[in-house]
Design an enzyme around this catalytic site. Structure first.
Site, PDB file in Angstrom:
ATOM      1  N   CYS A 174       2.422   4.890  -0.208  1.00 11.80           N
ATOM      2  CA  CYS A 174       2.284   3.411  -0.549  1.00 11.80           C
ATOM      3  C   CYS A 174       1.289   2.784   0.509  1.00 11.80           C
ATOM      4  O   CYS A 174       1.875   2.746   1.746  1.00 11.80           O
ATOM      5  CB  CYS A 174       3.542   2.797  -0.717  1.00 11.80           C
ATOM      6  SG  CYS A 174       3.396   0.844  -1.256  1.00 11.80           S
ATOM      7  N   GLU A 182      -3.092   2.610  -6.209  1.00 11.80           N
ATOM      8  CA  GLU A 182      -3.082   4.273  -5.871  1.00 11.80           C
ATOM      9  C   GLU A 182      -4.401   4.433  -6.446  1.00 11.80           C
ATOM     10  O   GLU A 182      -4.957   3.928  -7.482  1.00 11.80           O
ATOM     11  CB  GLU A 182      -1.960   4.852  -6.317  1.00 11.80           C
ATOM     12  CG  GLU A 182      -2.261   6.368  -5.566  1.00 11.80           C
ATOM     13  CD  GLU A 182      -1.997   6.189  -3.981  1.00 11.80           C
ATOM     14  OE1 GLU A 182      -3.181   6.330  -3.616  1.00 11.80           O
ATOM     15  OE2 GLU A 182      -0.849   6.123  -3.378  1.00 11.80           O
TER      16      GLU A 182
END
Length: 271
Positions: A2, A114
């Site tokens: 993350c 992402e």
């Protein structure tokens, strides 16, 4: 992993959702659609209030700096590399094992970003052979539109170069816990592109479902085996993912338009 997320919810909404008992208006943060390492973020945590008559823990909404600095560190350098803690080893790593036992928090998010690359390049990344080039960004968020409660840790660090009364003498920093990405189908997948979270990246932030919030935040729970049970990923099929503009790749860009879904990826990626 993350490395970037969005957090636009108002503190008043977070107070009600997480049962926050204490929040200081001077700690208000502006909505942030491109949260990057070293930025200040909201965190829900439980600890006694300083100088309060009652020593019992109080659920608070606090602002922390993303990128954990261990309490024993001589300098804050390297905080940007400590944004994530792996669920599989968090109980044994020197930087994380103490906060794992005593200083756990929830980091509210709209979702996380992402960047997708081809399968061959992802395999090289997993084996640590190559730094992964960023390509098409995807936004991953709960399919039902709820707040994504990221499991986190926080820590206090004292800057010994400053006097006790200096406002910057104490840093409060945090990390997001990550786990292996789901290989099951997304609840809502893009028309073309990845069909699971594992197709996007081999790791994902650990999302805590509401039934685990109280146990995770409870500072009285200190048994490592008991706590590790809380690190199990949520049931699969709760997330959706969709392509967003590559503008999010530049941290200087920030606004709700970063969350707008694209009809198709901006550039071709291989799966």
């Amino acid at each position: 992993m993350c490395g970037r997320y969005a957090a636009s919810r108002r503190p008043e909404d977070l107070q009600g959702l997480f049962g926050v008992e204490k929040w200081e208006p001077e700690e208000t943060l502006a909505p942030d659609w491109n949260v990057a390492p070293t930025k200040e973020v909201y965190a829900v945590l439980e600890r006694p209030v300083k100088d309060a008559e009652e020593p019992d823990p109080v659920r608070q909404l606090r602002k922390l700096r993303w990128g954990l600095v261990p309490s024993w560190s001589k300098t804050p350098e390297g905080a940007a590399r400590m944004i994530n803690a792996r669920a599989e080893t968090v109980h044994e790593k020197p930087s994380f094992r103490r906060p794992f036992l005593a200083r756990r928090c929830i980091l509210p998010a709209d979702g996380y970003y992402e960047w997708v690359t081809g399968a061959d390049e992802r395999e090289l990344e997993v084996r640590g052979k190559k730094k992964r080039p960023r390509k098409q960004p995807y936004f991953v968020t709960p399919a039902d539109g709820s707040v994504m409660a990221l499991a986190g840790l926080y820590e206090f660090w004292r800057d010994r170069t400053l006097p006790d009364d200096h406002p910057g003498a104490w840093w409060v920093t945090c990390s997001v816990i990550t786990t292996e990405a789901e290989k099951t189908p997304l609840a809502v997948a893009p028309a073309e592109g990845p069909g699971s979270l594992a197709d996007i990246h081999p790791r994902m932030p650990l999302m805590l479902t509401p039934d685990r919030w109280d146990a995770w935040l409870d500072p009285a729970r200190t048994d490592p085996d008991d706590l590790r049970e809380l690190l199990a990923p949520p049931e699969p099929g709760l997330m959706r993912a969709y392509p967003v503009a590559t503008a999010v790749s530049n941290v200087r860009n920030n606004g709700p338009e970063l969350l707008e879904e694209l009809a198709a990826p901006e550039e071709i990626t291989l799966f």
